[in-house]
Design a protein around this motif. Structure first.
Motif, PDB file in Angstrom:
ATOM      1  N   ILE A  23     -52.412  96.533  26.546  1.00 63.74           N
ATOM      2  CA  ILE A  23     -51.492  96.285  25.416  1.00 63.74           C
ATOM      3  C   ILE A  23     -50.122  96.846  25.473  1.00 63.74           C
ATOM      4  CG2 ILE A  23     -51.124  97.016  22.854  1.00 63.74           C
ATOM      5  CD1 ILE A  23     -54.180  97.026  22.513  1.00 63.74           C
ATOM      6  N   LEU A  24     -49.919  98.094  25.856  1.00 66.71           N
ATOM      7  CA  LEU A  24     -48.787  98.479  26.394  1.00 66.71           C
ATOM      8  C   LEU A  24     -47.765  97.655  27.461  1.00 66.71           C
ATOM      9  CD1 LEU A  24     -49.007 102.446  26.213  1.00 66.71           C
ATOM     10  CD2 LEU A  24     -48.107 101.014  24.616  1.00 66.71           C
ATOM     11  N   THR A  25     -48.522  97.208  28.229  1.00 64.63           N
ATOM     12  CA  THR A  25     -47.953  96.372  29.394  1.00 64.63           C
ATOM     13  C   THR A  25     -47.531  94.978  28.692  1.00 64.63           C
ATOM     14  OG1 THR A  25     -49.228  97.163  31.116  1.00 64.63           O
ATOM     15  CG2 THR A  25     -48.424  94.930  31.622  1.00 64.63           C
ATOM     16  N   ASP A  26     -48.311  94.514  27.858  1.00 64.43           N
ATOM     17  CA  ASP A  26     -47.982  93.117  27.038  1.00 64.43           C
ATOM     18  C   ASP A  26     -46.716  93.347  25.996  1.00 64.43           C
ATOM     19  OD1 ASP A  26     -50.190  91.927  28.405  1.00 64.43           O
ATOM     20  OD2 ASP A  26     -51.361  91.982  26.731  1.00 64.43           O
ATOM     21  N   VAL A  27     -46.821  94.472  25.299  1.00 64.98           N
ATOM     22  CA  VAL A  27     -45.916  94.666  24.626  1.00 64.98           C
ATOM     23  C   VAL A  27     -44.350  95.027  25.391  1.00 64.98           C
ATOM     24  CG1 VAL A  27     -44.846  96.542  22.810  1.00 64.98           C
ATOM     25  CG2 VAL A  27     -47.112  95.662  22.798  1.00 64.98           C
ATOM     26  N   TYR A  28     -44.552  95.937  26.505  1.00 62.96           N
ATOM     27  CA  TYR A  28     -43.435  96.056  27.197  1.00 62.96           C
ATOM     28  C   TYR A  28     -43.003  94.583  27.691  1.00 62.96           C
ATOM     29  CZ  TYR A  28     -40.469  97.818  31.024  1.00 62.96           C
ATOM     30  OH  TYR A  28     -39.712  97.865  31.986  1.00 62.96           O
ATOM     31  N   ASN A  29     -43.753  93.753  28.213  1.00 62.05           N
ATOM     32  CA  ASN A  29     -43.203  92.372  28.801  1.00 62.05           C
ATOM     33  C   ASN A  29     -42.675  91.667  27.778  1.00 62.05           C
ATOM     34  OD1 ASN A  29     -43.806  93.090  31.338  1.00 62.05           O
ATOM     35  ND2 ASN A  29     -45.992  92.159  31.103  1.00 62.05           N
ATOM     36  N   ALA A  30     -43.265  91.526  26.467  1.00 64.39           N
ATOM     37  CA  ALA A  30     -42.610  90.988  25.165  1.00 64.39           C
ATOM     38  C   ALA A  30     -40.902  91.468  25.019  1.00 64.39           C
ATOM     39  CB  ALA A  30     -43.463  91.004  24.174  1.00 64.39           C
ATOM     40  N   LEU A  31     -40.944  92.809  24.747  1.00 71.39           N
ATOM     41  CA  LEU A  31     -39.694  93.534  24.707  1.00 71.39           C
ATOM     42  C   LEU A  31     -38.752  93.094  25.697  1.00 71.39           C
ATOM     43  CD1 LEU A  31     -40.955  96.852  23.340  1.00 71.39           C
ATOM     44  CD2 LEU A  31     -39.683  94.948  21.836  1.00 71.39           C
ATOM     45  N   LYS A  32     -38.971  93.030  26.755  1.00 77.73           N
ATOM     46  CA  LYS A  32     -38.198  92.773  27.926  1.00 77.73           C
ATOM     47  C   LYS A  32     -37.645  91.388  27.926  1.00 77.73           C
ATOM     48  CE  LYS A  32     -37.307  93.745  32.641  1.00 77.73           C
ATOM     49  NZ  LYS A  32     -37.941  94.531  33.822  1.00 77.73           N
ATOM     50  N   GLU A  33     -38.736  90.394  27.651  1.00 84.54           N
ATOM     51  CA  GLU A  33     -38.465  89.292  27.339  1.00 84.54           C
ATOM     52  C   GLU A  33     -37.468  88.783  26.629  1.00 84.54           C
ATOM     53  OE1 GLU A  33     -41.992  86.531  27.598  1.00 84.54           O
ATOM     54  OE2 GLU A  33     -42.818  87.633  29.247  1.00 84.54           O
ATOM     55  N   LYS A  34     -37.330  89.559  25.359  1.00 85.34           N
ATOM     56  CA  LYS A  34     -36.457  89.062  24.291  1.00 85.34           C
ATOM     57  C   LYS A  34     -35.253  89.902  24.297  1.00 85.34           C
ATOM     58  CE  LYS A  34     -37.311  87.070  21.091  1.00 85.34           C
ATOM     59  NZ  LYS A  34     -36.826  85.685  20.833  1.00 85.34           N
ATOM     60  N   GLY A  59     -46.954  88.027  19.986  1.00 85.56           N
ATOM     61  CA  GLY A  59     -47.930  88.931  19.145  1.00 85.56           C
ATOM     62  C   GLY A  59     -47.668  90.367  19.401  1.00 85.56           C
ATOM     63  N   ALA A  60     -46.725  90.873  19.950  1.00 83.98           N
ATOM     64  CA  ALA A  60     -46.470  92.390  20.534  1.00 83.98           C
ATOM     65  C   ALA A  60     -46.833  93.240  19.092  1.00 83.98           C
ATOM     66  CB  ALA A  60     -45.232  92.364  21.062  1.00 83.98           C
ATOM     67  N   ARG A  61     -46.338  92.890  18.033  1.00 83.40           N
ATOM     68  CA  ARG A  61     -46.453  93.838  16.870  1.00 83.40           C
ATOM     69  C   ARG A  61     -47.637  94.088  16.696  1.00 83.40           C
ATOM     70  NH1 ARG A  61     -42.274  92.758  12.313  1.00 83.40           N
ATOM     71  NH2 ARG A  61     -40.833  93.234  14.142  1.00 83.40           N
ATOM     72  N   ALA A  62     -48.453  92.779  16.551  1.00 81.37           N
ATOM     73  CA  ALA A  62     -49.872  93.019  16.094  1.00 81.37           C
ATOM     74  C   ALA A  62     -50.635  93.651  17.044  1.00 81.37           C
ATOM     75  CB  ALA A  62     -50.306  91.653  15.938  1.00 81.37           C
ATOM     76  N   LEU A  63     -50.340  93.364  18.405  1.00 82.75           N
ATOM     77  CA  LEU A  63     -51.140  94.110  19.385  1.00 82.75           C
ATOM     78  C   LEU A  63     -51.043  95.801  19.455  1.00 82.75           C
ATOM     79  CD1 LEU A  63     -50.280  92.009  22.817  1.00 82.75           C
ATOM     80  CD2 LEU A  63     -52.584  92.535  21.577  1.00 82.75           C
ATOM     81  N   VAL A  64     -49.547  96.139  19.111  1.00 76.89           N
ATOM     82  CA  VAL A  64     -49.506  97.406  19.222  1.00 76.89           C
ATOM     83  C   VAL A  64     -50.212  98.179  17.991  1.00 76.89           C
ATOM     84  CG1 VAL A  64     -47.362  97.818  18.208  1.00 76.89           C
ATOM     85  CG2 VAL A  64     -47.873  99.212  20.050  1.00 76.89           C
TER      86      VAL A  64
END
Length: 84
Positions: A23-34, A59-64
């Protein structure tokens, strides 16, 4: 074919660690992409508990929000200190 003679073991601690990392990896990547600084945004979220530090993108916010903040901090600290 499934072997029904052996008991399957379930490791809650390892699964929790793996899920947190995923989850942290997915959230990190979403933040970086934005275009955000992922570390700063995650620190802001962990300190304040305010989910608006995390983008809705992918869906990063829902994931975290599936993780407890103290569980995230525990796993990050363990990884930093290389504790198993």
């Amino acid at each position: 074919m499934v072997d029904k003679q052996h008991t399957v073991q379930f490791d809650v601690i390892k699964d929790k660690k793996d899920m947190t990392k995923m989850i942290l990896t997915d959230v990190y990547n979403a933040l970086k992409e934005k275009g955000y600084n992922p570390v700063n945004q995650l620190v802001g979220y962990l300190i304040s508990g305010d989910p608006t530090y995390i983008t809705n993108y992918n869906g990063a916010r829902a994931l975290v929000s599936k993780l407890e903040r103290d569980d995230i901090l525990e796993e990050v600290l363990k990884a930093y200190l290389e504790i198993k």
